[in-house]
Design a protein around this motif. Structure first.
Motif, PDB file in Angstrom:
ATOM      1  N   LEU A  77       0.837  -1.211   0.000  1.00 56.06           N
ATOM      2  CA  LEU A  77       0.000   0.000   0.000  1.00 56.06           C
ATOM      3  C   LEU A  77       0.864   1.250   0.000  1.00 56.06           C
ATOM      4  N   LYS A  78       1.904   1.241   0.815  1.00 62.50           N
ATOM      5  CA  LYS A  78       2.810   2.382   0.893  1.00 62.50           C
ATOM      6  C   LYS A  78       3.503   2.626  -0.450  1.00 62.50           C
ATOM      7  N   ASN A  79       3.994   1.558  -1.067  1.00 63.43           N
ATOM      8  CA  ASN A  79       4.688   1.685  -2.357  1.00 63.43           C
ATOM      9  C   ASN A  79       3.755   2.192  -3.452  1.00 63.43           C
ATOM     10  N   ASP A  80       2.522   1.674  -3.475  1.00 62.99           N
ATOM     11  CA  ASP A  80       1.565   2.101  -4.495  1.00 62.99           C
ATOM     12  C   ASP A  80       1.196   3.568  -4.334  1.00 62.99           C
ATOM     13  N   VAL A  81       1.031   4.009  -3.103  1.00 65.61           N
ATOM     14  CA  VAL A  81       0.698   5.420  -2.846  1.00 65.61           C
ATOM     15  C   VAL A  81       1.848   6.325  -3.285  1.00 65.61           C
ATOM     16  N   LEU A  82       3.078   5.958  -2.935  1.00 67.69           N
ATOM     17  CA  LEU A  82       4.243   6.768  -3.309  1.00 67.69           C
ATOM     18  C   LEU A  82       4.426   6.819  -4.823  1.00 67.69           C
ATOM     19  N   ASN A  83       4.247   5.675  -5.497  1.00 66.72           N
ATOM     20  CA  ASN A  83       4.390   5.652  -6.957  1.00 66.72           C
ATOM     21  C   ASN A  83       3.327   6.511  -7.629  1.00 66.72           C
ATOM     22  N   SER A  84       2.117   6.467  -7.098  1.00 66.30           N
ATOM     23  CA  SER A  84       1.039   7.269  -7.670  1.00 66.30           C
ATOM     24  C   SER A  84       1.285   8.758  -7.451  1.00 66.30           C
ATOM     25  N   LEU A  85       1.813   9.106  -6.289  1.00 60.73           N
ATOM     26  CA  LEU A  85       2.126  10.509  -6.014  1.00 60.73           C
ATOM     27  C   LEU A  85       3.202  11.020  -6.968  1.00 60.73           C
ATOM     28  N   ARG A  86       4.212  10.214  -7.202  1.00 67.32           N
ATOM     29  CA  ARG A  86       5.295  10.627  -8.101  1.00 67.32           C
ATOM     30  C   ARG A  86       4.780  10.872  -9.524  1.00 67.32           C
ATOM     31  N   LYS A  87       3.808  10.076  -9.939  1.00 64.04           N
ATOM     32  CA  LYS A  87       3.299  10.187 -11.303  1.00 64.04           C
ATOM     33  C   LYS A  87       2.316  11.341 -11.463  1.00 64.04           C
ATOM     34  N   ASN A  88       1.580  11.673 -10.407  1.00 58.97           N
ATOM     35  CA  ASN A  88       0.463  12.614 -10.542  1.00 58.97           C
ATOM     36  C   ASN A  88       0.677  13.969  -9.877  1.00 58.97           C
ATOM     37  N   ILE A  89       1.726  14.116  -9.102  1.00 57.07           N
ATOM     38  CA  ILE A  89       1.995  15.388  -8.439  1.00 57.07           C
ATOM     39  C   ILE A  89       3.117  16.105  -9.170  1.00 57.07           C
ATOM     40  N   TYR A  90       2.944  17.409  -9.386  1.00 58.80           N
ATOM     41  CA  TYR A  90       3.968  18.195 -10.089  1.00 58.80           C
ATOM     42  C   TYR A  90       5.271  18.195  -9.290  1.00 58.80           C
ATOM     43  N   HIS A  91       6.352  17.854  -9.978  1.00 54.24           N
ATOM     44  CA  HIS A  91       7.660  17.759  -9.320  1.00 54.24           C
ATOM     45  C   HIS A  91       8.398  19.084  -9.510  1.00 54.24           C
ATOM     46  N   TRP A  92       8.240  19.972  -8.549  1.00 54.30           N
ATOM     47  CA  TRP A  92       8.866  21.292  -8.609  1.00 54.30           C
ATOM     48  C   TRP A  92      10.318  21.217  -8.163  1.00 54.30           C
ATOM     49  N   GLN A  93      11.175  21.916  -8.885  1.00 54.27           N
ATOM     50  CA  GLN A  93      12.580  22.007  -8.508  1.00 54.27           C
ATOM     51  C   GLN A  93      13.037  23.458  -8.629  1.00 54.27           C
ATOM     52  N   PRO A  94      13.871  23.917  -7.712  1.00 54.63           N
ATOM     53  CA  PRO A  94      14.386  25.285  -7.837  1.00 54.63           C
ATOM     54  C   PRO A  94      15.310  25.399  -9.045  1.00 54.63           C
ATOM     55  N   LEU A  95      15.269  26.538  -9.705  1.00 54.91           N
ATOM     56  CA  LEU A  95      16.137  26.778 -10.855  1.00 54.91           C
ATOM     57  C   LEU A  95      17.453  27.391 -10.394  1.00 54.91           C
ATOM     58  N   SER A  96      18.523  26.835 -10.865  1.00 53.05           N
ATOM     59  CA  SER A  96      19.844  27.372 -10.545  1.00 53.05           C
ATOM     60  C   SER A  96      20.386  28.080 -11.787  1.00 53.05           C
ATOM     61  N   TYR A  97      20.466  29.397 -11.711  1.00 55.80           N
ATOM     62  CA  TYR A  97      20.905  30.177 -12.875  1.00 55.80           C
ATOM     63  C   TYR A  97      22.423  30.317 -12.876  1.00 55.80           C
ATOM     64  N   THR A  98      23.069  29.409 -13.593  1.00 58.76           N
ATOM     65  CA  THR A  98      24.510  29.498 -13.795  1.00 58.76           C
ATOM     66  C   THR A  98      24.786  30.540 -14.879  1.00 58.76           C
ATOM     67  N   ALA A  99      26.056  30.768 -15.167  1.00 56.47           N
ATOM     68  CA  ALA A  99      26.422  31.752 -16.189  1.00 56.47           C
ATOM     69  C   ALA A  99      25.847  31.362 -17.553  1.00 56.47           C
ATOM     70  N   GLN A 100      25.901  30.079 -17.906  1.00 61.09           N
ATOM     71  CA  GLN A 100      25.407  29.644 -19.214  1.00 61.09           C
ATOM     72  C   GLN A 100      23.885  29.698 -19.294  1.00 61.09           C
ATOM     73  N   ILE A 101      23.206  29.258 -18.240  1.00 62.83           N
ATOM     74  CA  ILE A 101      21.747  29.325 -18.246  1.00 62.83           C
ATOM     75  C   ILE A 101      21.287  30.783 -18.266  1.00 62.83           C
ATOM     76  N   GLY A 102      22.060  31.648 -17.613  1.00 63.00           N
ATOM     77  CA  GLY A 102      21.743  33.070 -17.634  1.00 63.00           C
ATOM     78  C   GLY A 102      21.764  33.635 -19.043  1.00 63.00           C
ATOM     79  N   LEU A 103      22.725  33.206 -19.858  1.00 64.54           N
ATOM     80  CA  LEU A 103      22.808  33.668 -21.252  1.00 64.54           C
ATOM     81  C   LEU A 103      21.630  33.143 -22.079  1.00 64.54           C
ATOM     82  N   VAL A 104      21.224  31.905 -21.819  1.00 64.22           N
ATOM     83  CA  VAL A 104      20.056  31.355 -22.508  1.00 64.22           C
ATOM     84  C   VAL A 104      18.802  32.139 -22.108  1.00 64.22           C
ATOM     85  N   TYR A 105      18.694  32.430 -20.820  1.00 62.31           N
ATOM     86  CA  TYR A 105      17.554  33.214 -20.333  1.00 62.31           C
ATOM     87  C   TYR A 105      17.551  34.610 -20.962  1.00 62.31           C
TER      88      TYR A 105
END
Length: 408
Positions: A77-105
């Motif tokens: 039950l625990k594994n199924d709940v965690l797998n479902s959360l990973r698939k259906n919940i938005y996985h937000w990550q902080p953006l790290s603006y390095t020098a190269q990503i800054g130029l793309v931005y």
């Protein structure tokens, strides 16, 4: 049509010519799509509620009524709940603006961001001509779109720009643009100071405080609330918030609206109340939130993009925004309806969708015969995001279907 100052365009050209980034067009497209579709990070409370809901759903499933032992059942039950959360919940990550990503931005967002900020700041400039800010604070300043836009409007009246961005690389890039792309160049705009941390003391205020496309970079609601309260605390005249013209961006601004208007900040030094200056012609709840379709309140600005072979000669920036003022400002015309969609000009009549002072959305068909020649002419030349110089009652009842003879 908005257009970056030639000095900024030249600096961008210098910086990108010596850029180590390869396949720039692909990187620009990828980053632009990612930023446009970015959502808020899920709150721990929402994750717990979703987990409880899934656990109940899986437990009621016949699959879990087998004769396996209790320990195995709990683990599954625990594994199924965690797998479902990973698939259906938005996985937000902080953006790290390095020098190269800054130029793309820089290549992806400098022109569009500048266009949106210019359009929003012009709202203040046009409606309150007596407002002449001397100090500006830009939270999440990035590559400097806000300071270029503000300088283009108020020029040398602005004496101090406090640019705050947690990325040292972005601060360095912003300064390079101001110096024409070279470390040895002269600053095109004087009085600019860069910081990586937001000063929280309420003792020093700025005439104008701006945060453009930055709220979605904060990790949770508590941090957004703290930042917004701090920004309002630092505001002496106007607080301007701008986000993507998506449903997510609009909801972020409505969240900020509640935080500012409802107060709750324990460290209050300036007791002048908060008022919504724009785009709303009222202080009521946004009627867009009450719609079943939940179409965001957004606007568009035409602009001339940076000169790349893959970019067209004209583009449109879609954005959402809100401006708060310290106390009521522009009382004589603050109730004028705001056009909240494309204006449709037809023979002898004009269709306008507006947000009005009664806190409701209206669809009006304006004609010279019913509304007068002046208002009719204004309606024909107005654009999405403009205000109509009229009172809601003068526009008459809504009319959602035009006469077939008039449309022919």
């Amino acid at each position: 049509m908005a257009c970056l100052p030639i000095e900024a365009q030249d600096a961008v050209e210098v910086l990108l010519k010596k850029s180590p980034v390869r396949q720039l067009e692909e990187h620009v497209t990828s980053l632009s799509n990612y930023l446009w579709s970015r959502k808020r990070p899920p709150e721990d409370r929402d994750l717990r509620e979703k987990a409880i809901e899934l656990e109940k759903k899986f437990t009621e499933n016949k699959h879990f009524q087998s004769d396996i032992n209790i320990y195995q059942k709990e683990q599954k039950l625990k594994n199924d709940v965690l797998n479902s959360l990973r698939k259906n919940i938005y996985h937000w990550q902080p953006l790290s603006y390095t020098a190269q990503i800054g130029l793309v931005y820089l290549a992806a967002r400098f022109d569009g961001g500048f266009a949106a900020v210019s359009r929003v700041l012009h709202e203040i400039y046009q409606r309150v001509p007596g407002f002449s800010p001397q100090t500006l604070m830009d939270f999440g300043s990035g590559i400097g779109s806000v300071l270029w836009a503000a300088h283009g409007i108020w020029g040398n009246n602005l004496k101090e720009y406090m640019c705050i961005d947690s990325s040292a690389s972005m601060n360095t890039l912003s300064e390079l643009i101001l110096r024409g792309g070279s470390e040895q160049g002269e600053m095109h705009i004087s009085g600019v100071h860069f910081r990586q941390f937001l000063p929280v003391s309420p003792k020093v205020q700025f005439d104008l405080v701006v945060s453009a496309y930055s709220l979605n970079e904060l990790p949770n609601f508590a941090e957004r609330e703290r930042i917004i309260q701090t920004l309002w605390r630092k505001t002496g005249g106007f607080l301007v918030l701008i986000e993507n013209g998506t449903r997510e961006g609009h909801q972020l601004l409505m969240e900020a609206r509640d935080i500012v208007l409802k107060g709750g900040d324990k460290e209050v030094w300036d007791h002048r109340p908060a008022f919504v200056f724009a785009p709303c012609p009222h202080q009521l709840e946004c009627p867009k939130l009450a719609e079943s379709s939940q179409i965001p309140c957004n606007f568009v600005q035409r602009y001339q993009p940076l000169k790349f072979s893959w970019k067209p000669s004209v583009r449109w920036e879609k954005f959402s925004y809100i401006i708060f003022s310290r106390g009521p400002v522009g009382e004589s015309d603050r109730h004028w309806p705001r056009v909240v969609g494309p204006v449709l000009c037809r023979p002898r009549h004009v269709h306008c969708n507006t947000c009005c002072s009664d806190g409701k959305l209206h669809h009006h068909v304006i004609t010279a015969k019913k509304h007068g020649k002046d208002l009719y002419r204004c309606a024909r030349i107005c654009e999405w995001g403009d205000r109509l110089p009229a009172i809601t009652s003068n526009l008459g009842p809504d009319k959602t279907v035009c006469d077939e003879k008039e449309c022919s």
